[in-house]
Scaffold this motif. Structure first.
Motif, PDB file in Angstrom:
ATOM      1  N   PRO A 168       0.824  -1.218   0.000  1.00 52.38           N
ATOM      2  CA  PRO A 168       0.000   0.000   0.000  1.00 52.38           C
ATOM      3  C   PRO A 168       0.858   1.268   0.000  1.00 52.38           C
ATOM      4  N   LYS A 169       0.379   2.274  -0.727  1.00 48.37           N
ATOM      5  CA  LYS A 169       1.101   3.543  -0.782  1.00 48.37           C
ATOM      6  C   LYS A 169       0.823   4.429   0.431  1.00 48.37           C
ATOM      7  N   CYS A 170      -0.139   4.021   1.244  1.00 46.78           N
ATOM      8  CA  CYS A 170      -0.564   4.876   2.362  1.00 46.78           C
ATOM      9  C   CYS A 170       0.189   4.593   3.653  1.00 46.78           C
ATOM     10  N   LEU A 171       1.280   3.820   3.588  1.00 47.55           N
ATOM     11  CA  LEU A 171       1.995   3.481   4.815  1.00 47.55           C
ATOM     12  C   LEU A 171       2.577   4.703   5.511  1.00 47.55           C
ATOM     13  N   ASP A 172       2.647   5.827   4.800  1.00 50.56           N
ATOM     14  CA  ASP A 172       3.148   7.040   5.446  1.00 50.56           C
ATOM     15  C   ASP A 172       2.165   7.579   6.486  1.00 50.56           C
ATOM     16  N   ASN A 173       0.969   6.951   6.599  1.00 46.36           N
ATOM     17  CA  ASN A 173       0.011   7.350   7.632  1.00 46.36           C
ATOM     18  C   ASN A 173       0.385   6.816   9.006  1.00 46.36           C
ATOM     19  N   PHE A 174       1.383   5.925   9.075  1.00 47.98           N
ATOM     20  CA  PHE A 174       1.834   5.418  10.370  1.00 47.98           C
ATOM     21  C   PHE A 174       2.627   6.526  11.063  1.00 47.98           C
ATOM     22  N   SER A 175       1.932   7.447  11.686  1.00 48.20           N
ATOM     23  CA  SER A 175       2.588   8.639  12.225  1.00 48.20           C
ATOM     24  C   SER A 175       3.546   8.310  13.354  1.00 48.20           C
ATOM     25  N   ALA A 176       3.320   7.196  14.077  1.00 46.68           N
ATOM     26  CA  ALA A 176       4.249   6.817  15.139  1.00 46.68           C
ATOM     27  C   ALA A 176       5.617   6.439  14.587  1.00 46.68           C
ATOM     28  N   MET A 177       5.685   6.151  13.284  1.00 44.68           N
ATOM     29  CA  MET A 177       6.963   5.841  12.645  1.00 44.68           C
ATOM     30  C   MET A 177       7.583   7.069  11.985  1.00 44.68           C
ATOM     31  N   THR A 178       6.913   8.205  12.133  1.00 36.23           N
ATOM     32  CA  THR A 178       7.439   9.438  11.535  1.00 36.23           C
ATOM     33  C   THR A 178       7.893  10.442  12.582  1.00 36.23           C
TER      34      THR A 178
ATOM     35  N   ASN B  28       7.098 -13.132   1.519  1.00 38.09           N
ATOM     36  CA  ASN B  28       5.746 -13.218   0.995  1.00 38.09           C
ATOM     37  C   ASN B  28       5.824 -13.262  -0.530  1.00 38.09           C
ATOM     38  N   HIS B  29       4.737 -12.916  -1.202  1.00 37.52           N
ATOM     39  CA  HIS B  29       4.725 -12.877  -2.667  1.00 37.52           C
ATOM     40  C   HIS B  29       4.320 -11.484  -3.144  1.00 37.52           C
ATOM     41  N   LEU B  30       4.756 -10.470  -2.418  1.00 42.15           N
ATOM     42  CA  LEU B  30       4.408  -9.101  -2.770  1.00 42.15           C
ATOM     43  C   LEU B  30       5.120  -8.697  -4.054  1.00 42.15           C
ATOM     44  N   SER B  31       4.433  -7.929  -4.887  1.00 47.51           N
ATOM     45  CA  SER B  31       4.969  -7.557  -6.190  1.00 47.51           C
ATOM     46  C   SER B  31       4.856  -6.045  -6.386  1.00 47.51           C
ATOM     47  N   GLY B  32       5.309  -5.582  -7.536  1.00 46.05           N
ATOM     48  CA  GLY B  32       5.244  -4.162  -7.841  1.00 46.05           C
ATOM     49  C   GLY B  32       6.434  -3.415  -7.282  1.00 46.05           C
ATOM     50  N   TYR B  33       6.273  -2.102  -7.174  1.00 47.90           N
ATOM     51  CA  TYR B  33       7.366  -1.230  -6.761  1.00 47.90           C
ATOM     52  C   TYR B  33       7.323  -0.971  -5.251  1.00 47.90           C
ATOM     53  N   ILE B  34       8.455  -0.588  -4.711  1.00 55.18           N
ATOM     54  CA  ILE B  34       8.497  -0.087  -3.343  1.00 55.18           C
ATOM     55  C   ILE B  34       7.954   1.341  -3.381  1.00 55.18           C
ATOM     56  N   PRO B  35       6.836   1.610  -2.717  1.00 54.08           N
ATOM     57  CA  PRO B  35       6.247   2.948  -2.826  1.00 54.08           C
ATOM     58  C   PRO B  35       7.168   4.016  -2.236  1.00 54.08           C
ATOM     59  N   SER B  36       7.304   5.114  -2.939  1.00 52.21           N
ATOM     60  CA  SER B  36       8.184   6.191  -2.477  1.00 52.21           C
ATOM     61  C   SER B  36       7.666   6.823  -1.187  1.00 52.21           C
ATOM     62  N   GLU B  37       6.352   6.710  -0.938  1.00 54.73           N
ATOM     63  CA  GLU B  37       5.774   7.305   0.270  1.00 54.73           C
ATOM     64  C   GLU B  37       6.389   6.735   1.551  1.00 54.73           C
ATOM     65  N   ILE B  38       6.945   5.540   1.445  1.00 55.92           N
ATOM     66  CA  ILE B  38       7.482   4.886   2.629  1.00 55.92           C
ATOM     67  C   ILE B  38       8.696   5.628   3.178  1.00 55.92           C
ATOM     68  N   THR B  39       9.332   6.445   2.325  1.00 56.38           N
ATOM     69  CA  THR B  39      10.542   7.161   2.760  1.00 56.38           C
ATOM     70  C   THR B  39      10.227   8.298   3.730  1.00 56.38           C
ATOM     71  N   SER B  40       8.951   8.578   3.952  1.00 51.95           N
ATOM     72  CA  SER B  40       8.593   9.615   4.929  1.00 51.95           C
ATOM     73  C   SER B  40       8.593   9.079   6.358  1.00 51.95           C
ATOM     74  N   LEU B  41       8.809   7.747   6.536  1.00 50.74           N
ATOM     75  CA  LEU B  41       8.833   7.149   7.866  1.00 50.74           C
ATOM     76  C   LEU B  41      10.209   7.383   8.483  1.00 50.74           C
ATOM     77  N   SER B  42      10.427   8.620   8.897  1.00 48.01           N
ATOM     78  CA  SER B  42      11.767   9.060   9.309  1.00 48.01           C
ATOM     79  C   SER B  42      12.219   8.466  10.636  1.00 48.01           C
ATOM     80  N   SER B  43      11.302   7.861  11.411  1.00 50.89           N
ATOM     81  CA  SER B  43      11.692   7.265  12.687  1.00 50.89           C
ATOM     82  C   SER B  43      11.704   5.742  12.644  1.00 50.89           C
ATOM     83  N   LEU B  44      11.517   5.164  11.453  1.00 57.20           N
ATOM     84  CA  LEU B  44      11.551   3.708  11.321  1.00 57.20           C
ATOM     85  C   LEU B  44      12.979   3.213  11.517  1.00 57.20           C
TER      86      LEU B  44
END
Length: 767
Positions: A527-537, A589-605
């Protein structure tokens, strides 16, 4: 939690507090609007303030003429003299948190103590606890504050020798020097003059050379509370044959170097609380404890007692708290344990007990039986009382050999807040009655054989930690998890048989810090919406530590949660620092496609694992924005392109695995990426350090150029024929495919089959 023992001890403390007129609240002003402070005392307080470091302006109210209205100042209602100075910091902060951290500095004063306090002739109560006077020695002049009845300097960073001048405070009732910063005393003879002392805490003060500690404390007949934890005490002291301080209610000698329990302890028949944790005792639990008929709280944890539970222990029906954690106790637990009808906290974990689980009194609130060898079914334990509602709040049965199905008897356990059944041999589905536990916040079922779907989770709206890893759960991830379980901070369902895609609704879990979906059969896109995990930002704070604790001010009631994660390529168990950990694991797993760029906003991961999937495309170019990353694993995918140069700026990165992809080009230079082993990059077309492959142009091209420079321009017919052959062969294959559609379908289906066979071989090779 442990409410009964607090109630039982409250009489003693209320008498003590009444005598001392202690008020632990941070009082603002004196409450008497007509009281005006003495101006000489006002000037003394301003000089005292001048030498303090107050980065968060706790003393901002110290202005104006009437010092009786200043925060932390209590004046006498009649005379106006300052008689209480209450400047304690926030006691809930960790003792050893760094003063450079804002969370620590906010409630902590520093600097030095100005002797102007001597001008406060009527000061009877001084509290500077939970501050940070880094490197300062306790001022000797405090021994000249002759009116003091209460002195609390605990957890304030004082170092050096405890000044014997404190022995001049002959009216002192309460003395707390509990320190973890390096204080020491060569002798305690100065204590002998404090005949009115009722409370003494010198925990963490080095008393290794103070061989007179017992002789001196034996001269304090009024002593009610004695705490000497972690003082490096030993039995190498002069013997005493009779104790004079026969009135102590609380004795804490934990974390010292006794080889046996001193016999004089058994004469203290007024004791209500005895803490002898980790003092080096072995053998049988001494029978002398039977003499302590007033005892409500007994802690013998982390010793070397290696017998079975003595029968007389079951007869201590007045005991409310019993902790025997971390010994070598063995055998079965007698059914007589039900006779301990007052028990509210029972901790027998980390021993060698075996046999069936003991049935407990309905009054028990905390039960810790983990890390033993208990076996058999849960049915006898859970279902033996059908009519009574159990008081249990914490149930920890992890790391045993319990087997069979989880029984459907949970409706009478409605108060449960935490359940830990991990690392057993339980099987079958989760019973429907578990859904009746509306208060449940922590559920650990890891490493069993539990099956079924995740539908039982729907009613747990207050769930904070959910660990179902290493089981046989199937089905899909229900989308309603993102709508119903909004308090979740840890979701671990790795190593199961869950299939389908990752629902976008999961992104609504803004408090999520740990998400483990690894080793399942998940497919589709990330999912591209993983940047909504604010506890990881956001940067987590030290005070978040306490959000994982039980809602109690009593430290002995804190619930320390534990979970297991794969971090930096290894399985790691996290407990104390768990609230500061952030992790995302979608590996295997068997996840496919691209690594969403939105994930790079998780600055505290801190940990990011997408290994062993079918991901394609480039690593997001802004991955350097994830500045907290300590571990990255993107191995065993089909990623292509170059390694982003921003990755070299990840200064905390200590584990990296990009192997077995289709990455190419030069490994970005910098101190970080070059520090990793070459195995982090194998299975790609990369060059440059730490690989031995050189990125400079060379090889055949330079040889051909060198040869032509010597022999002139010549035609190499080998290369000409090779080029013509390639053109004819390529055209013979591609031409018909372009002209005939049915051939194209057959051809690409053939390529798909060949690709999956090739991928399986690559996985076997790399793994």
């Amino acid at each position: 939690m442990d409410g009964s023992i607090r109630r039982a001890s409250s009489c003693l403390f209320f008498v003590l507090l009444a005598i001392l007129t202690i008020d632990h609240c941070f009082i603002l002003g004196s409450g008497g609007s007509n009281v005006t402070c003495i101006q000489s005392e006002r000037r003394a307080l301003l000089r005292f303030k001048h030498d303090l470091l107050d980065p968060y302006y706790r003393l901002a109210s110290w202005t104006g003429d009437n010092c009786c209205e200043w925060s932390g100042i209590i004046c006498d209602d009649v005379s106006g003299h300052v008689h209480k100075l209450l400047l304690q910091g926030d006691p809930s902060l960790p003792v050893f948190c760094l003063p450079s951290e804002p969370a620590c500095r906010r409630q902590r004063l520093g600097g030095k103590i100005n002797p102007s306090l001597l001008d406060l002739k009527h000061l009877s109560h001084l509290d500077l606890s939970s501050n940070y006077f880094e490197g300062c020695q306790i001022p000797e002049f405090l021994g000249s504050l002759s009116s003091l009845r209460y002195l609390n300097l605990s957890h304030s960073g004082f170092t050096g020798m405890v000044p014997p001048q404190l022995g001049n405070l002959t009216d002192l009732r309460y003395l707390d020097l509990n320190n973890g910063f390096g204080g020491y005393a060569e002798s305690l003879q100065w204590l002998s003059g404090l005949s009115s002392l009722r409370y003494l805490d010198m925990s963490y003060v080095d008393l290794a050379n103070a061989s007179d500690w017992l002789e001196v404390t034996n001269t304090l007949p009024s002593l009610v509370v004695l705490r000497l934890s972690s003082c490096q005490l030993s039995t190498n002291i002069p013997a005493i044959y009779h104790v004079n301080f026969s009135s102590p209610a609380i004795l804490d000698l934990s974390y010292n170097n006794f080889s046996t329990i001193p016999t004089w302890v058994f004469e203290l028949t007024s004791l209500t609380s005895l803490n002898l944790t980790d003092i080096g005792c072995s053998g049988r639990i001494p029978e002398g404890i039977q003499n302590l008929t007033s005892l409500l709280d007994l802690d013998l944890s982390y010793n070397y007692f290696n017998s079975s539970m003595p029968d007389w222990l079951y007869e201590l029906n007045h005991l409310e708290v019993l902790r025997l954690r971390g010994n070598e106790l063995r055998g079965t637990i007698s059914s007589n344990i039900q006779n301990m009808t007052s028990i509210t906290t029972l901790d027998l974990s980390l021993n060698d007990f075996e046999g069936p689980l003991p049935c407990i009194s309905f009054k028990v609130e905390q039960l810790f039986l983990s890390d033993n060898q208990f076996s058999g079914s849960l049915s006898q334990f859970l279902c033996h009382r059908t009519s009574e509602i159990m008081s249990l709040i914490i149930l920890d049965l992890g790391n045993n050999q319990l087997s069979g199905k989880i029984p459907n008897c949970w409706t009478k356990w409605k108060n449960l807040l935490s359940i830990d059944l991990c690392h057993n041999i339980l099987s079958g589905p989760v019973p429907s009655s578990l859904r009746s536990l509306a208060s449940l916040q922590y559920l650990h079922l890891r490493d069993n054989h539990i099956s079924g779907k995740l539908l039982f989770l729907q009613d747990f709206t207050g769930m904070i930690l959910l660990d179902l890893g290493e089981n046989k759960f199937g089905g899909t991830i229900p989308p309603w998890i993102g709508r119903n379980l909004l308090e979740l901070r840890i979701l671990s369902i790795g190593s199961n048989q869950i299939h389908g895609h990752i629902p976008d609704e999961l992104c609504a879990l803004s408090s999520l810090q740990i998400l483990d979906l690894s080793d399942n059969n998940l497919s589709g896109l990330i999912p591209k919406c993983l940047d909504n995990f604010s506890a990881m930002t956001i940067k987590l704070k030290k005070e978040d530590y306490f959000h994982y604790r039980m809602g109690s001010s009593n430290a002995t009631s804190y619930l320390e949660e534990v979970t297991e994660l794969v971090m930096k390529g290894k399985a790691v168990k996290y407990d104390i620092i768990l609230p500061l950990v952030t992790s995302m694991d979608f590996s295997s797993n068997h996840l496919s496609g691209y690594i969403p760029s939105e994930i790079t906003s998780l600055s505290s991961l801190r940990s990011f694992n997408l290994s062993n999937n079918l991901l394609i495309g480039a690593i997001p170019s802004q991955i350097g924005n994830m500045g907290a990353l300590e571990s990255i694993d993107l191995s065993l995918n089909q990623l292509s392109g170059e390694i982003p140069t921003s990755m070299s700026s990840l200064s905390f990165l200590s584990y990296l695995n990009l192997s077995c992809n289709s990455l190419r080009g030069r490994i970005p230079t910098g101190t970080q990426l070059q520090s990793f082993n070459a195995s982090s990059f194998v299975g790609n077309d990369l060059c440059g350090p730490p690989l031995t492959k050189n990125c400079s142009t060379g090889g055949l091209t330079s040889i051909v150029e060198d040869k032509s420079s010597k022999e002139g321009l010549t035609v190499d017919w080998f290369y000409v024929s090779m080029s013509l052959g390639f053109a004819v062969g390529f055209g013979g294959v591609v031409g018909p495919l372009l002209l005939k559609r049915s051939w194209r379908f057959v051809y690409f289906q053939f390529l798909d089959n060949m690709w999956y066979k090739f991928y399986d071989n690559v996985v076997r090779y790399c793994v």
